[in-house]
Write an enzyme that holds these catalytic residues in place. Sequence first.
Site, PDB file in Angstrom:
ATOM      1  CG  ASN A   1      -9.979 -13.417  54.915  1.00 16.17           C
ATOM      2  OD1 ASN A   1      -8.880 -13.674  55.355  1.00 16.17           O
ATOM      3  ND2 ASN A   1     -10.913 -12.847  55.629  1.00 16.17           N
TER       4      ASN A   1
ATOM      5  CG  HIS B   1     -16.795  -6.824  56.537  1.00 17.82           C
ATOM      6  ND1 HIS B   1     -16.606  -8.187  56.508  1.00 17.82           N
ATOM      7  CD2 HIS B   1     -17.554  -6.558  57.635  1.00 17.82           C
ATOM      8  CE1 HIS B   1     -17.227  -8.731  57.540  1.00 17.82           C
ATOM      9  NE2 HIS B   1     -17.808  -7.777  58.243  1.00 17.82           N
ATOM     10  CG  HIS B   2     -11.041  -9.778  57.785  1.00 19.46           C
ATOM     11  ND1 HIS B   2     -10.553 -11.051  57.654  1.00 19.46           N
ATOM     12  CD2 HIS B   2      -9.975  -9.007  58.080  1.00 19.46           C
ATOM     13  CE1 HIS B   2      -9.256 -11.067  57.879  1.00 19.46           C
ATOM     14  NE2 HIS B   2      -8.874  -9.840  58.146  1.00 19.46           N
ATOM     15  CB  ALA B   3     -16.784 -10.590  54.223  1.00 18.92           C
ATOM     16  CG  MET B   4     -15.796  -6.847  50.944  1.00 19.57           C
ATOM     17  SD  MET B   4     -16.100  -5.074  50.744  1.00 19.57           S
ATOM     18  CE  MET B   4     -15.439  -4.791  49.117  1.00 19.57           C
TER      19      MET B   4
END
Length: 214
Positions: free
Chosen positions: A209, A72-75
């Site tokens: 990110n 996931h882009h949050a990670m």
Amino acid sequence: DAPEPRWVDAADFDIRDHVRRHRSDRTATRDDLWRIVGGLMSEHLDRAKPLWTFDLIGPFEDGSEAIAVRIHHAMADGIAAVHFLDALLWDVHADRPPRARPAQPAEHSDLSRLPGALLREFGHRASRTPFDRPLTAARELAFAVAPLADLKAIGAARPDRATVNDVLLAIVAGGLREWLGIGGASSRHLRAQVPVSLHARNEGGALGNHDSFM
């Protein structure tokens, strides 16, 4: 609930939810790989579990197997994920020495380009295109395989040497223009966002990110 995002421990973590094998009674083909990966990319990650999966696909005729990774882009963004996967999946290798980058003239700084960027982004309304539809799971993932050596050779063949990114953008833009023309949906103004990494070369592969777009 906390006002800001934070890391929490997963109380019921099960590795089998995240590292999975796609079993088949026959040798896998490239078409199988595209179909399975396309299906995976159309699914949402389970929000009740840590937001990552590794799916093992194969074996193929030569005995190799593929790993489809979703993070996931949050990670982590793309570059951070590549650093992480490089350390996890491949043998240790000597780092290449950093390439010297030419200094950018002051007149070509980001600040000097700002008025042009604002005019390009907000100076006109974009035309309607076939992409102006709600995003749902009912979509397909397209694949293209381009050998890196060929991309470098194309860039080197230009009178003014082009980078691999330049060649890739030209290929995608040309293919998109042809596809829009075939459907009679050519647009005078088509707005596209291209991800741009903001990672520093010497940051040591830190996760997180750090990207934007053009």
